[in-house]
Design a protein around this motif. Structure first.
Motif, PDB file in Angstrom:
ATOM      1  N   LYS A  60     -27.675  35.912  52.712  1.00  0.00           N
ATOM      2  CA  LYS A  60     -28.548  36.113  51.563  1.00  0.00           C
ATOM      3  C   LYS A  60     -28.243  37.472  50.927  1.00  0.00           C
ATOM      4  N   GLY A  61     -28.030  37.478  49.622  1.00  0.00           N
ATOM      5  CA  GLY A  61     -27.746  38.713  48.900  1.00  0.00           C
ATOM      6  C   GLY A  61     -26.281  39.066  48.812  1.00  0.00           C
ATOM      7  N   ASP A  62     -25.409  38.286  49.461  1.00  0.00           N
ATOM      8  CA  ASP A  62     -23.966  38.532  49.337  1.00  0.00           C
ATOM      9  C   ASP A  62     -23.523  38.335  47.888  1.00  0.00           C
ATOM     10  N   PHE A  63     -22.671  39.231  47.413  1.00  0.00           N
ATOM     11  CA  PHE A  63     -22.010  39.076  46.116  1.00  0.00           C
ATOM     12  C   PHE A  63     -20.523  39.002  46.419  1.00  0.00           C
ATOM     13  N   ILE A  64     -20.000  37.776  46.411  1.00  0.00           N
ATOM     14  CA  ILE A  64     -18.610  37.531  46.798  1.00  0.00           C
ATOM     15  C   ILE A  64     -17.747  37.342  45.565  1.00  0.00           C
ATOM     16  N   THR A  65     -16.673  38.115  45.470  1.00  0.00           N
ATOM     17  CA  THR A  65     -15.666  37.876  44.438  1.00  0.00           C
ATOM     18  C   THR A  65     -14.567  37.025  45.067  1.00  0.00           C
ATOM     19  N   LEU A  66     -14.205  35.961  44.374  1.00  0.00           N
ATOM     20  CA  LEU A  66     -13.287  34.949  44.912  1.00  0.00           C
ATOM     21  C   LEU A  66     -12.008  34.957  44.077  1.00  0.00           C
ATOM     22  N   ILE A  67     -10.892  35.272  44.721  1.00  0.00           N
ATOM     23  CA  ILE A  67      -9.623  35.376  44.002  1.00  0.00           C
ATOM     24  C   ILE A  67      -8.568  34.485  44.649  1.00  0.00           C
ATOM     25  N   GLY A  68      -7.441  34.346  43.932  1.00  0.00           N
ATOM     26  CA  GLY A  68      -6.325  33.537  44.392  1.00  0.00           C
ATOM     27  C   GLY A  68      -5.550  33.050  43.189  1.00  0.00           C
ATOM     28  N   SER A  69      -4.309  32.683  43.386  1.00  0.00           N
ATOM     29  CA  SER A  69      -3.477  32.220  42.274  1.00  0.00           C
ATOM     30  C   SER A  69      -3.951  30.848  41.801  1.00  0.00           C
ATOM     31  N   ASN A  70      -3.400  30.381  40.681  1.00  0.00           N
ATOM     32  CA  ASN A  70      -3.784  29.073  40.146  1.00  0.00           C
ATOM     33  C   ASN A  70      -3.543  27.980  41.188  1.00  0.00           C
ATOM     34  N   GLY A  71      -4.512  27.070  41.308  1.00  0.00           N
ATOM     35  CA  GLY A  71      -4.384  25.986  42.265  1.00  0.00           C
ATOM     36  C   GLY A  71      -4.772  26.347  43.683  1.00  0.00           C
TER      37      GLY A  71
ATOM     38  N   MET B 207     -27.609  31.776  55.489  1.00  0.00           N
ATOM     39  CA  MET B 207     -28.268  31.275  54.295  1.00  0.00           C
ATOM     40  C   MET B 207     -27.529  30.076  53.709  1.00  0.00           C
ATOM     41  N   LEU B 208     -26.210  30.266  53.435  1.00  0.00           N
ATOM     42  CA  LEU B 208     -25.360  29.186  52.914  1.00  0.00           C
ATOM     43  C   LEU B 208     -24.125  29.093  53.791  1.00  0.00           C
ATOM     44  N   THR B 209     -23.934  27.924  54.383  1.00  0.00           N
ATOM     45  CA  THR B 209     -22.817  27.757  55.312  1.00  0.00           C
ATOM     46  C   THR B 209     -21.966  26.559  54.903  1.00  0.00           C
ATOM     47  N   LEU B 210     -20.690  26.802  54.703  1.00  0.00           N
ATOM     48  CA  LEU B 210     -19.725  25.744  54.426  1.00  0.00           C
ATOM     49  C   LEU B 210     -18.872  25.570  55.678  1.00  0.00           C
ATOM     50  N   THR B 211     -18.737  24.327  56.126  1.00  0.00           N
ATOM     51  CA  THR B 211     -17.988  24.056  57.347  1.00  0.00           C
ATOM     52  C   THR B 211     -16.979  22.940  57.103  1.00  0.00           C
ATOM     53  N   GLY B 212     -15.706  23.265  57.246  1.00  0.00           N
ATOM     54  CA  GLY B 212     -14.638  22.260  57.178  1.00  0.00           C
ATOM     55  C   GLY B 212     -14.573  21.487  55.885  1.00  0.00           C
ATOM     56  N   ILE B 213     -14.798  22.161  54.749  1.00  0.00           N
ATOM     57  CA  ILE B 213     -14.816  21.469  53.459  1.00  0.00           C
ATOM     58  C   ILE B 213     -13.395  21.066  53.056  1.00  0.00           C
ATOM     59  N   THR B 214     -13.216  19.759  52.850  1.00  0.00           N
ATOM     60  CA  THR B 214     -11.913  19.207  52.459  1.00  0.00           C
ATOM     61  C   THR B 214     -12.084  18.384  51.191  1.00  0.00           C
TER      62      THR B 214
ATOM     63  N   LEU C  70     -29.343  38.625  44.002  1.00  0.00           N
ATOM     64  CA  LEU C  70     -28.917  37.227  43.970  1.00  0.00           C
ATOM     65  C   LEU C  70     -27.703  36.994  44.864  1.00  0.00           C
ATOM     66  N   THR C  71     -27.718  35.906  45.595  1.00  0.00           N
ATOM     67  CA  THR C  71     -26.548  35.470  46.349  1.00  0.00           C
ATOM     68  C   THR C  71     -25.566  34.873  45.350  1.00  0.00           C
ATOM     69  N   THR C  72     -24.372  35.471  45.246  1.00  0.00           N
ATOM     70  CA  THR C  72     -23.477  35.164  44.126  1.00  0.00           C
ATOM     71  C   THR C  72     -22.042  34.954  44.583  1.00  0.00           C
ATOM     72  N   LEU C  73     -21.387  33.947  43.991  1.00  0.00           N
ATOM     73  CA  LEU C  73     -19.941  33.766  44.131  1.00  0.00           C
ATOM     74  C   LEU C  73     -19.327  33.841  42.740  1.00  0.00           C
ATOM     75  N   MET C  74     -18.382  34.745  42.558  1.00  0.00           N
ATOM     76  CA  MET C  74     -17.748  34.944  41.259  1.00  0.00           C
ATOM     77  C   MET C  74     -16.243  34.745  41.360  1.00  0.00           C
ATOM     78  N   VAL C  75     -15.745  33.706  40.701  1.00  0.00           N
ATOM     79  CA  VAL C  75     -14.304  33.472  40.624  1.00  0.00           C
ATOM     80  C   VAL C  75     -13.721  34.358  39.534  1.00  0.00           C
ATOM     81  N   THR C  76     -12.638  35.037  39.841  1.00  0.00           N
ATOM     82  CA  THR C  76     -11.960  35.868  38.851  1.00  0.00           C
ATOM     83  C   THR C  76     -10.464  35.899  39.142  1.00  0.00           C
ATOM     84  N   HIS C  77      -9.672  36.096  38.093  1.00  0.00           N
ATOM     85  CA  HIS C  77      -8.246  36.340  38.248  1.00  0.00           C
ATOM     86  C   HIS C  77      -7.917  37.823  38.123  1.00  0.00           C
ATOM     87  N   ASN C  78      -8.925  38.631  37.889  1.00  0.00           N
ATOM     88  CA  ASN C  78      -8.730  40.062  37.684  1.00  0.00           C
ATOM     89  C   ASN C  78      -8.979  40.798  38.999  1.00  0.00           C
ATOM     90  N   MET C  79      -7.918  41.342  39.573  1.00  0.00           N
ATOM     91  CA  MET C  79      -8.037  41.964  40.886  1.00  0.00           C
ATOM     92  C   MET C  79      -8.857  43.240  40.862  1.00  0.00           C
TER      93      MET C  79
END
Length: 275
Positions: free
Chosen positions: A31-42, A1-8, A200-209
């Motif tokens: 389609k329909g993925d609900f992704i939580t996206l984590i990682g330290s600052n930067g 559905m959504l493909t990112l390739t070699g994003i710089t 909904l296909t969703t990407l959610m950035v969070t700092h809360n593990m």
């Protein structure tokens, strides 16, 4: 559905202090993925969302949505199929307009507009029903100016506006970080409900593990502009904060950046929330 390739993406290239925010990120989103996206600052989380939203374009790589290359599509054009909620509750609404006027604008996302009544009376019942799902009493305040609402009420309204037209992709950039714990919990419950209900296909950035583990069907961890962990299904369901920290420490040590007695876990806990 959504493909990112070699994003710089590098900021200040050729300058005295260039910063590589994304270093060849590739990610296939179903389609329909609900992704939580984590990682330290930067780590590159918000930069990745900004590339998806068209706030700025990647230096290299491609973004393909349903077979169409949108890599160079401007931000305003992506609004037709993309919903977004920011960390600041004031960003997603127009303060000088009423609640129903804000919802009317959201309902027209991606649709042709002409000269007509700003709020169609036939939409009011739809707006009331949608607002009732927020459990904030806003369904009885359609004429109220949005500037009179609290931060939590505005963020709840923003969530509703972002999903009213059922976007193909929903981006949530730390959308509860500026709220008090009780209000944040309410917004997260609302988020989970809306995403599940509309699939909904969703990407959610969070700092809360804990949030990252509890919500969604996939968890993606970034570090220094790269994806270093992508888990889903039972593996994600069985994760704990302690196990996640251990995985981060070992993965970070593997890329040669595991300084410190815990191989980088201390850095992770310094910059992320455990509760």
């Amino acid at each position: 559905m959504l493909t990112l390739t070699g994003i710089t993406k590098t900021f200040n290239p050729g300058g005295a202090d260039p910063v590589t925010a994304l270093a060849g990120v590739s990610l296939a989103i179903e389609k329909g993925d609900f992704i939580t996206l984590i990682g330290s600052n930067g780590a590159g989380k918000s930069t990745l969302l900004n590339c998806l939203a068209g706030v700025f374009f990647p230096d290299a790589g491609s973004i393909i949505l349903d077979g169409i290359d949108i890599t160079a599509l401007p931000e305003y054009a992506r609004a037709a199929f993309l919903g977004r909620v920011f960390q600041d509750p004031l960003q997603g609404t127009c303060a000088s307009l009423s609640i129903e006027q804000n919802l009317a604008l959201a309902a027209l996302r991606g649709k042709p507009r002409g000269l007509s009544r700003g709020v169609d009376p036939r939409d009011r019942d739809r707006f009331r029903q949608a607002l009732r799902s927020l459990s904030l009493g806003l369904e009885d305040r359609l004429d109220a100016r949005v500037r009179l609402l609290s931060g939590g009420q505005r963020q709840a309204l923003t969530m509703l506006m972002a999903t009213l037209a059922e976007p193909r992709v929903l981006l949530l950039d730390e959308h509860t970080a500026a709220l008090d714990p009780k209000t944040a919990a309410h917004i997260l419950d609302l988020t989970d409900h809306l995403v599940r209900e509309q699939r909904l296909t969703t990407l959610m950035v969070t700092h809360n593990m804990n949030q990252a583990i509890r919500l969604g069907n996939r968890l993606v961890m970034m570090h220094r502009g790269r994806i270093i962990l992508d888990v889903a299904g039972p593996e994600k369901q069985n994760l704990t904060v302690e196990a996640l920290l251990t995985r981060f420490a070992s993965l970070r040590a593997g890329d040669g950046s595991g300084d410190g007695p815990n191989g980088g876990a201390d850095d992770m806990t310094d910059k992320m929330l455990l509760v």
